[in-house]
Design a protein around this motif. Structure first.
Motif, PDB file in Angstrom:
ATOM      1  N   LEU A   1       0.829  -1.206   0.000  1.00 15.04           N
ATOM      2  CA  LEU A   1       0.000   0.000   0.000  1.00 15.04           C
ATOM      3  C   LEU A   1       0.866   1.261   0.000  1.00 15.04           C
ATOM      4  O   LEU A   1       0.682   2.159  -0.836  1.00 15.04           O
ATOM      5  N   LEU A   2       1.815   1.324   0.932  1.00 10.68           N
ATOM      6  CA  LEU A   2       2.670   2.511   1.023  1.00 10.68           C
ATOM      7  C   LEU A   2       3.578   2.624  -0.200  1.00 10.68           C
ATOM      8  O   LEU A   2       3.765   3.713  -0.755  1.00 10.68           O
ATOM      9  N   GLY A   3       4.147   1.492  -0.610  1.00  7.26           N
ATOM     10  CA  GLY A   3       5.000   1.504  -1.795  1.00  7.26           C
ATOM     11  C   GLY A   3       4.222   1.872  -3.041  1.00  7.26           C
ATOM     12  O   GLY A   3       4.706   2.610  -3.897  1.00  7.26           O
ATOM     13  N   GLY A   4       2.983   1.356  -3.153  1.00  5.06           N
ATOM     14  CA  GLY A   4       2.156   1.669  -4.309  1.00  5.06           C
ATOM     15  C   GLY A   4       1.774   3.133  -4.371  1.00  5.06           C
ATOM     16  O   GLY A   4       1.771   3.739  -5.447  1.00  5.06           O
ATOM     17  N   ILE A   5       1.463   3.704  -3.210  1.00  6.40           N
ATOM     18  CA  ILE A   5       1.131   5.139  -3.163  1.00  6.40           C
ATOM     19  C   ILE A   5       2.335   5.966  -3.606  1.00  6.40           C
ATOM     20  O   ILE A   5       2.219   6.885  -4.424  1.00  6.40           O
ATOM     21  N   ALA A   6       3.509   5.613  -3.048  1.00  2.00           N
ATOM     22  CA  ALA A   6       4.725   6.356  -3.410  1.00  2.00           C
ATOM     23  C   ALA A   6       5.039   6.197  -4.895  1.00  2.00           C
ATOM     24  O   ALA A   6       5.349   7.172  -5.590  1.00  2.00           O
ATOM     25  N   GLY A   7       4.940   4.957  -5.399  1.00  2.00           N
ATOM     26  CA  GLY A   7       5.241   4.720  -6.810  1.00  2.00           C
ATOM     27  C   GLY A   7       4.267   5.400  -7.740  1.00  2.00           C
ATOM     28  O   GLY A   7       4.648   5.899  -8.798  1.00  2.00           O
ATOM     29  N   SER A   8       2.987   5.452  -7.318  1.00  4.83           N
ATOM     30  CA  SER A   8       1.984   6.122  -8.143  1.00  4.83           C
ATOM     31  C   SER A   8       2.231   7.623  -8.190  1.00  4.83           C
ATOM     32  O   SER A   8       2.124   8.249  -9.255  1.00  4.83           O
ATOM     33  N   LEU A   9       2.568   8.209  -7.035  1.00  5.55           N
ATOM     34  CA  LEU A   9       2.852   9.648  -6.999  1.00  5.55           C
ATOM     35  C   LEU A   9       4.098   9.982  -7.825  1.00  5.55           C
ATOM     36  O   LEU A   9       4.179  11.044  -8.452  1.00  5.55           O
ATOM     37  N   LEU A  10       5.071   9.054  -7.818  1.00  7.56           N
ATOM     38  CA  LEU A  10       6.289   9.254  -8.601  1.00  7.56           C
ATOM     39  C   LEU A  10       6.102   8.854 -10.062  1.00  7.56           C
ATOM     40  O   LEU A  10       7.007   9.079 -10.877  1.00  7.56           O
ATOM     41  N   ARG A  11       4.960   8.247 -10.375  1.00  8.78           N
ATOM     42  CA  ARG A  11       4.625   7.803 -11.738  1.00  8.78           C
ATOM     43  C   ARG A  11       5.708   6.881 -12.308  1.00  8.78           C
ATOM     44  O   ARG A  11       6.174   7.048 -13.439  1.00  8.78           O
ATOM     45  N   LEU A  12       6.088   5.893 -11.505  1.00  5.93           N
ATOM     46  CA  LEU A  12       7.175   5.003 -11.914  1.00  5.93           C
ATOM     47  C   LEU A  12       6.821   4.197 -13.154  1.00  5.93           C
ATOM     48  O   LEU A  12       7.659   4.013 -14.044  1.00  5.93           O
ATOM     49  N   GLU A  13       5.590   3.684 -13.212  1.00  4.29           N
ATOM     50  CA  GLU A  13       5.188   2.895 -14.382  1.00  4.29           C
ATOM     51  C   GLU A  13       5.300   3.726 -15.652  1.00  4.29           C
ATOM     52  O   GLU A  13       5.821   3.273 -16.676  1.00  4.29           O
ATOM     53  N   GLN A  14       4.809   4.951 -15.574  1.00  5.35           N
ATOM     54  CA  GLN A  14       4.864   5.845 -16.742  1.00  5.35           C
ATOM     55  C   GLN A  14       6.302   6.144 -17.122  1.00  5.35           C
ATOM     56  O   GLN A  14       6.651   6.163 -18.307  1.00  5.35           O
TER      57      GLN A  14
END
Length: 248
Positions: free
Chosen positions: A78-91
Protein backbone atom coordinates in the motif's frame (compact mmCIF):
# COMPACT_ATOMS: atom_id res chain seq x y z
CA UNK A 1 35.13 -13.99 -9.02
CA UNK A 2 35.23 -10.20 -8.96
CA UNK A 3 32.04 -8.49 -7.67
CA UNK A 4 29.81 -7.52 -10.58
CA UNK A 5 31.25 -10.06 -13.02
CA UNK A 6 28.34 -12.44 -12.48
CA UNK A 7 25.91 -9.66 -13.40
CA UNK A 8 27.81 -9.12 -16.65
CA UNK A 9 27.35 -12.83 -17.36
CA UNK A 10 23.64 -12.32 -16.62
CA UNK A 11 23.45 -9.47 -19.13
CA UNK A 12 25.20 -11.62 -21.75
CA UNK A 13 22.80 -14.55 -21.33
CA UNK A 14 19.79 -12.22 -21.63
CA UNK A 15 21.15 -10.65 -24.81
CA UNK A 16 21.96 -14.05 -26.33
CA UNK A 17 18.59 -15.46 -25.28
CA UNK A 18 16.73 -12.44 -26.64
CA UNK A 19 18.56 -12.66 -29.97
CA UNK A 20 17.71 -16.34 -30.30
CA UNK A 21 14.11 -15.63 -29.29
CA UNK A 22 13.71 -12.93 -31.94
CA UNK A 23 15.09 -15.24 -34.61
CA UNK A 24 12.72 -18.02 -33.53
CA UNK A 25 9.77 -15.69 -33.03
CA UNK A 26 9.85 -14.46 -36.60
CA UNK A 27 9.28 -18.04 -37.69
CA UNK A 28 6.39 -18.76 -35.33
CA UNK A 29 2.72 -17.97 -36.00
CA UNK A 30 1.00 -15.45 -33.73
CA UNK A 31 -1.06 -18.10 -31.94
CA UNK A 32 2.13 -19.99 -31.05
CA UNK A 33 3.77 -16.84 -29.69
CA UNK A 34 0.64 -16.14 -27.64
CA UNK A 35 0.82 -19.66 -26.24
CA UNK A 36 4.47 -19.08 -25.28
CA UNK A 37 3.43 -15.90 -23.44
CA UNK A 38 0.66 -17.80 -21.63
CA UNK A 39 3.14 -20.48 -20.57
CA UNK A 40 5.51 -17.81 -19.26
CA UNK A 41 2.63 -16.26 -17.34
CA UNK A 42 1.86 -19.58 -15.66
CA UNK A 43 5.52 -20.22 -14.77
CA UNK A 44 5.86 -16.66 -13.45
CA UNK A 45 2.77 -17.28 -11.32
CA UNK A 46 4.41 -20.42 -9.88
CA UNK A 47 7.64 -18.53 -9.07
CA UNK A 48 5.55 -15.73 -7.56
CA UNK A 49 3.68 -18.17 -5.32
CA UNK A 50 6.86 -19.76 -3.98
CA UNK A 51 8.35 -16.32 -3.28
CA UNK A 52 5.21 -14.95 -1.64
CA UNK A 53 5.17 -17.94 0.73
CA UNK A 54 8.11 -16.33 2.52
CA UNK A 55 5.47 -14.35 4.40
CA UNK A 56 5.21 -17.55 6.49
CA UNK A 57 8.96 -17.61 7.16
CA UNK A 58 9.81 -18.56 10.78
CA UNK A 59 12.55 -15.91 10.80
CA UNK A 60 9.98 -13.22 10.00
CA UNK A 61 7.51 -14.52 12.58
CA UNK A 62 10.21 -14.68 15.26
CA UNK A 63 11.18 -11.08 14.56
CA UNK A 64 7.74 -9.46 14.45
CA UNK A 65 5.24 -11.98 15.83
CA UNK A 66 2.86 -14.42 14.19
CA UNK A 67 0.17 -11.93 13.16
CA UNK A 68 2.37 -9.13 11.81
CA UNK A 69 3.92 -10.59 8.60
CA UNK A 70 0.72 -10.32 6.53
CA UNK A 71 0.20 -6.75 7.74
CA UNK A 72 3.81 -5.89 6.90
CA UNK A 73 3.45 -7.14 3.31
CA UNK A 74 0.08 -5.40 2.97
CA UNK A 75 1.50 -2.16 4.37
CA UNK A 76 4.54 -2.40 2.10
CA UNK A 77 2.41 -2.76 -1.02
CA UNK A 78 0.00 0.00 0.00
CA UNK A 79 2.67 2.51 1.02
CA UNK A 80 5.00 1.50 -1.79
CA UNK A 81 2.16 1.67 -4.31
CA UNK A 82 1.13 5.14 -3.16
CA UNK A 83 4.73 6.36 -3.41
CA UNK A 84 5.24 4.72 -6.81
CA UNK A 85 1.98 6.12 -8.14
CA UNK A 86 2.85 9.65 -7.00
CA UNK A 87 6.29 9.25 -8.60
CA UNK A 88 4.62 7.80 -11.74
CA UNK A 89 7.17 5.00 -11.91
CA UNK A 90 5.19 2.89 -14.38
CA UNK A 91 4.86 5.84 -16.74
CA UNK A 92 8.55 6.67 -16.41
CA UNK A 93 9.60 3.07 -17.09
CA UNK A 94 7.39 3.00 -20.18
CA UNK A 95 8.81 6.34 -21.33
CA UNK A 96 12.33 5.00 -20.84
CA UNK A 97 11.37 1.92 -22.86
CA UNK A 98 10.04 4.18 -25.62
CA UNK A 99 13.25 6.22 -25.58
CA UNK A 100 15.31 3.03 -25.86
CA UNK A 101 13.13 1.87 -28.72
CA UNK A 102 13.72 5.08 -30.63
CA UNK A 103 17.45 4.95 -29.96
CA UNK A 104 17.89 1.28 -30.82
CA UNK A 105 15.24 0.61 -33.42
CA UNK A 106 14.43 4.01 -34.89
CA UNK A 107 10.96 4.89 -36.14
CA UNK A 108 8.44 2.09 -36.06
CA UNK A 109 4.68 1.64 -36.20
CA UNK A 110 2.64 2.14 -33.07
CA UNK A 111 2.07 -1.62 -32.78
CA UNK A 112 5.79 -2.42 -32.92
CA UNK A 113 6.55 0.37 -30.46
CA UNK A 114 3.93 -0.87 -27.98
CA UNK A 115 5.29 -4.43 -28.32
CA UNK A 116 8.85 -3.22 -27.69
CA UNK A 117 7.82 -1.26 -24.59
CA UNK A 118 5.73 -4.13 -23.21
CA UNK A 119 8.63 -6.54 -23.73
CA UNK A 120 11.03 -4.15 -22.00
CA UNK A 121 8.75 -3.49 -19.02
CA UNK A 122 7.64 -7.07 -18.43
CA UNK A 123 11.08 -8.65 -18.83
CA UNK A 124 12.72 -5.95 -16.68
CA UNK A 125 10.25 -6.66 -13.88
CA UNK A 126 10.66 -10.43 -14.13
CA UNK A 127 14.46 -10.28 -14.27
CA UNK A 128 14.87 -7.73 -11.45
CA UNK A 129 12.22 -8.33 -8.76
CA UNK A 130 12.91 -11.93 -7.77
CA UNK A 131 14.72 -13.10 -4.63
CA UNK A 132 17.78 -14.26 -6.59
CA UNK A 133 18.28 -10.69 -7.83
CA UNK A 134 18.25 -9.18 -4.35
CA UNK A 135 20.08 -11.82 -2.34
CA UNK A 136 22.43 -12.79 -5.18
CA UNK A 137 23.54 -9.25 -5.98
CA UNK A 138 24.00 -8.35 -2.31
CA UNK A 139 26.06 -11.49 -1.66
CA UNK A 140 28.10 -10.78 -4.77
CA UNK A 141 28.95 -7.34 -3.42
CA UNK A 142 29.72 -8.78 0.00
CA UNK A 143 32.35 -11.02 -1.55
CA UNK A 144 30.42 -14.27 -0.95
CA UNK A 145 30.60 -15.25 -4.61
CA UNK A 146 28.29 -14.84 -7.56
CA UNK A 147 26.86 -18.38 -7.65
CA UNK A 148 23.27 -17.22 -7.17
CA UNK A 149 23.54 -14.62 -9.94
CA UNK A 150 25.12 -17.21 -12.25
CA UNK A 151 22.16 -19.51 -11.60
CA UNK A 152 19.83 -16.60 -12.29
CA UNK A 153 21.77 -15.86 -15.49
CA UNK A 154 20.97 -19.33 -16.84
CA UNK A 155 17.28 -19.03 -15.91
CA UNK A 156 17.04 -15.51 -17.37
CA UNK A 157 18.69 -16.64 -20.59
CA UNK A 158 16.03 -19.30 -21.20
CA UNK A 159 13.26 -16.90 -20.17
CA UNK A 160 14.65 -14.28 -22.56
CA UNK A 161 14.31 -16.74 -25.46
CA UNK A 162 10.62 -17.24 -24.69
CA UNK A 163 9.91 -13.57 -23.97
CA UNK A 164 11.67 -12.35 -27.11
CA UNK A 165 9.79 -14.85 -29.26
CA UNK A 166 6.63 -12.96 -28.24
CA UNK A 167 7.79 -9.40 -27.58
CA UNK A 168 10.86 -8.96 -29.76
CA UNK A 169 13.87 -6.73 -29.12
CA UNK A 170 12.35 -4.98 -26.08
CA UNK A 171 13.50 -7.98 -24.06
CA UNK A 172 17.13 -7.35 -25.00
CA UNK A 173 16.76 -3.74 -23.83
CA UNK A 174 15.99 -5.03 -20.32
CA UNK A 175 19.73 -5.73 -20.04
CA UNK A 176 20.02 -2.02 -19.19
CA UNK A 177 17.71 -2.54 -16.21
CA UNK A 178 19.76 -5.54 -15.05
CA UNK A 179 22.93 -3.46 -15.13
CA UNK A 180 21.34 -0.64 -13.12
CA UNK A 181 19.43 -2.75 -10.56
CA UNK A 182 21.88 -5.59 -9.98
CA UNK A 183 24.84 -3.27 -10.24
CA UNK A 184 23.28 -0.97 -7.65
CA UNK A 185 22.55 -3.86 -5.29
CA UNK A 186 26.10 -5.16 -5.70
CA UNK A 187 27.45 -1.73 -4.75
CA UNK A 188 25.06 -1.70 -1.79
CA UNK A 189 26.46 -5.06 -0.70
CA UNK A 190 29.97 -3.61 -0.86
CA UNK A 191 28.83 -0.74 1.37
CA UNK A 192 26.85 -2.82 3.88
CA UNK A 193 29.63 -5.17 4.87
CA UNK A 194 27.05 -7.75 6.00
CA UNK A 195 24.01 -9.44 4.54
CA UNK A 196 20.46 -8.34 5.35
CA UNK A 197 18.87 -10.12 8.34
CA UNK A 198 16.80 -13.12 7.32
CA UNK A 199 13.55 -11.51 8.53
CA UNK A 200 14.11 -8.44 6.35
CA UNK A 201 14.97 -10.58 3.35
CA UNK A 202 11.85 -12.72 3.87
CA UNK A 203 9.66 -9.61 3.83
CA UNK A 204 11.33 -8.35 0.64
CA UNK A 205 10.93 -11.77 -1.01
CA UNK A 206 7.24 -12.02 -0.06
CA UNK A 207 6.53 -8.53 -1.39
CA UNK A 208 8.50 -9.32 -4.54
CA UNK A 209 6.44 -12.47 -5.00
CA UNK A 210 3.23 -10.45 -5.03
CA UNK A 211 4.76 -8.09 -7.58
CA UNK A 212 5.48 -11.10 -9.76
CA UNK A 213 1.82 -12.11 -9.44
CA UNK A 214 1.03 -8.76 -11.04
CA UNK A 215 3.49 -9.51 -13.84
CA UNK A 216 1.87 -12.92 -14.37
CA UNK A 217 -1.58 -11.33 -14.64
CA UNK A 218 -0.21 -9.04 -17.35
CA UNK A 219 1.31 -11.93 -19.26
CA UNK A 220 -1.95 -13.85 -19.05
CA UNK A 221 -3.81 -10.75 -20.26
CA UNK A 222 -6.09 -10.81 -17.21
CA UNK A 223 -5.36 -7.33 -15.88
CA UNK A 224 -2.79 -4.64 -16.68
CA UNK A 225 -1.51 -3.99 -13.16
CA UNK A 226 1.04 -1.12 -13.04
CA UNK A 227 3.64 -3.27 -11.28
CA UNK A 228 6.41 -0.69 -11.59
CA UNK A 229 4.37 1.64 -9.36
CA UNK A 230 4.57 -1.04 -6.65
CA UNK A 231 8.38 -1.38 -6.75
CA UNK A 232 8.93 0.92 -3.71
CA UNK A 233 7.28 -1.83 -1.67
CA UNK A 234 10.62 -3.68 -1.82
CA UNK A 235 12.20 -0.77 0.09
CA UNK A 236 9.28 -0.25 2.47
CA UNK A 237 9.04 -3.92 3.55
CA UNK A 238 12.32 -4.14 5.55
CA UNK A 239 11.62 -0.75 7.14
CA UNK A 240 8.26 -2.02 8.41
CA UNK A 241 9.95 -5.17 9.72
CA UNK A 242 12.38 -3.01 11.69
CA UNK A 243 9.52 -0.92 13.10
CA UNK A 244 7.41 -3.98 13.99
CA UNK A 245 10.39 -5.72 15.60
CA UNK A 246 10.79 -2.73 17.89
CA UNK A 247 7.28 -3.27 19.26
CA UNK A 248 7.58 -7.07 19.47
Amino acid sequence: MLPGLASLVNVTTVLLGATLGVLLGNRLPVRTRDLVTDALGLVTLLIAATSAMDVLSPDLSDAVGDSAPMLIVLGALLLGGIAGSLLRLEQRVEQFGGWLQRRLAGDAGSGDRARFIEGFVVSSLVFCTGPLTILGALNDGLGNGGDQILLKAVLDGFAAVAFAASFGWGVAASAVTIVVVQGGLTLLGLALGDVLPDAHLAAITAAGGLLLVGVALRLLRIREIPVADLLPALLVAPVLVEVAAGFH
